[in-house]
Write an enzyme that holds these catalytic residues in place. Structure first.
Site, PDB file in Angstrom:
ATOM      1  CD  GLU A  67      -2.172   2.110   1.861  1.00  0.00           C
ATOM      2  OE1 GLU A  67      -1.467   3.087   1.496  1.00  0.00           O
ATOM      3  OE2 GLU A  67      -2.871   2.118   2.879  1.00  0.00           O
TER       4      GLU A  67
ATOM      5  CB  CYS B 123      -1.164   6.925   1.585  1.00  0.00           C
ATOM      6  SG  CYS B 123      -2.274   5.949   2.628  1.00  0.00           S
TER       7      CYS B 123
END
Length: 474
Positions: A252, A286
């Site tokens: 990720e 993120c």
């Protein structure tokens, strides 16, 4: 002045001191908070050995007993919230609201995963031959290497270990050098909840040792799978090492999240969601909003509402968001300087200087174009671009014109339009009338393109088991 405390690694449920250490500093004040033990290759091998020896007993422990450990650990983390929150604030500069959210969701992840443990199930398929039956088992991989970042140290640390552990794997958690005491708090809670010796081990190391220690861990035959959350650049290195060693990996990585604001949107609601999505935790998420793509017919009204929302969420006369280090501030200022020099216009904030080496108020720009570094680069800070389009096709093209594909948002009162946008946007998640920063245990979480592959969240247990087919004659 008293010497700074040195905290140990945790291997086989015991404190593990090392010859080398590294300092941890406060990003808010620059204060030397403490030292942390730095793992050598030999220390990494000790962690692998402990996890390997613990595997047979842990994988065979009944689901209800695993569940009870997870539930108790969640309770312990809640009881220790004040102490754990202090570590988060000191090591990462997290504001109180962000630290509280980070801790709250981490306990929820443990409880959610605890309830899913008993759902792991194989199957009995019908074979193509009479007199032959088959069983399909789902088995844990073995020893897992989990590498979690600092920016949401409890959420991301817990999810990196909870799913593999629940599926019967043992884990080595490699803590971020910026926030190793946050990782320590997670591991201690699980150990105090009754996690057996060696099932979960904690290591950390000096930044200069990262390449050697990580390479050694991934290459070790006992490590069967890796998960990594962090930058795309480092993710590429992890993926390459894993590929060379024929090991699966869950990644990720970074993002450049777009938010599309259409002409029929609730502008005040969209403005606030975009403000929070852009500047929560100083934009160091993120999933942070990096591009706000607005229909040209409403740009003036939206800009006014957005500037008001940003001013309310992060007032210019209040303490500015704290970034993890001065590199984050200098990177954002450089991106803004380049954009302005090439024609972008700052419509909110000061792009010429920061409040301090590690502090920076939000900045909003209009007119970002492809020749500007800010167009493609993930800022990972309090910077966002506002852009205009005329058509849905233009909006989709702009939203997808990035190497990343983690999260996105669409603001419209027309659900059919929202779903049409959702189908076309190349991201792992699309949030209609909600901000790009969205994470909950009931949903799968992960990206597309250079934002990685694999999924945490609701489908996360399936990531950590593999099938074994057994056939037999009746």
């Amino acid at each position: 002045m008293a010497a700074a405390t040195t905290h140990p690694l945790i291997i086989n449920n015991k404190p593990h001191k090392t010859d080398a250490t590294f300092p941890v500093y406060s990003p808010a004040t620059g204060e030397h908070l403490h030292n942390f033990s730095s793992a050598s290759i030999a220390d990494a091998d000790s962690a692998i050995d402990a996890a390997s020896k613990a595997l047979p007993a842990w994988r065979s422990l009944p689901p209800n007993k695993k569940r009870d450990i997870f539930l108790k650990a969640a309770d312990l983390m809640e009881k220790r919230q004040e102490e754990l929150g202090k570590h988060s604030a000191a090591e990462t500069g997290a504001a109180a609201a962000w630290a509280s959210f980070d801790l709250g969701l981490s306990s929820e992840i443990l409880r959610d995963v605890a309830g899913r443990i008993s759902s792991i199930a194989g199957s009995i398929p019908q074979t193509s031959r009479e007199g032959v039956s088959a069983l399909v088992y789902k088995e844990p991989y073995g020893v897992i290497l989990a590498i979690a970042p600092w920016n949401a140290p409890y959420i991301l640390g817990v999810r990196s270990i909870a799913f593999p552990l629940a599926a019967g794997n043992t884990v080595i958690l490699k803590a971020p050098e910026f926030s190793p005491m946050c990782s320590t708090g997670i591991v201690q809670a699980l150990h105090d909840a009754g996690l057996p010796d060696g099932v979960l081990n904690l290591i950390a190391h000096k930044p200069e040792d990262a390449a050697a220690v990580t390479k050694h861990l991934i290459e070790n035959p006992s490590i069967k799978k890796i998960n990594f959350t962090g930058s795309t650049n480092v993710g590429r290195i992890i993926a390459k090492l894993a590929g060379e060693n024929l090991k699966p990996v869950l990644l990720e990585l970074g993002g450049k999240a777009p938010a599309i604001v259409w002409e029929d949107a609730d502008l005040d609601a969209a403005a606030m969601e975009c403000a929070v999505g852009s500047f929560l935790h100083g934009g160091q998420i993120c999933m942070s909003t990096e591009r706000i793509i607005v229909h040209e017919s409403i740009i003036d009204k939206f800009e006014e509402a957005f500037k008001k929302a940003v001013a309310g969420f992060s007032p210019s006369d209040a303490d500015p968001p704290i970034l993890i280090n001065k590199t984050g501030v200098s990177k954002n200022l450089a991106l803004l300087k380049d954009a302005v020099s090439k024609g972008a216009k700052v419509i909110h904030g000061d792009h010429t200087s920061s409040a301090a080496e590690t502090k920076m108020h939000p900045v909003v720009v209009r007119g970002t174009t492809k020749d500007m570094d800010l167009y493609y680069t993930e800022s990972f800070g309090p910077t966002v671009s506002v852009m205009t389009v005329k058509t849905e096709e233009e909006a989709l093209a702009l939203a997808n014109d990035t190497e990343y594909g983690l999260s996105s948002a669409v603001f419209t009162r027309d659900l059919a339009r929202g779903l049409r946008f959702a189908k076309g946007i190349e991201t792992g998640a699309v949030h209609i009338n909600g901000m790009t920063v969205h994470d909950e245990t009931a949903l799968p979480h992960g990206g597309t393109k250079n934002s990685g592959y694999g999924r945490f969240g609701s489908s996360g247990l399936e990531e950590w088991v593999r099938t074994k087919t057994v056939t037999f004659k009746d």
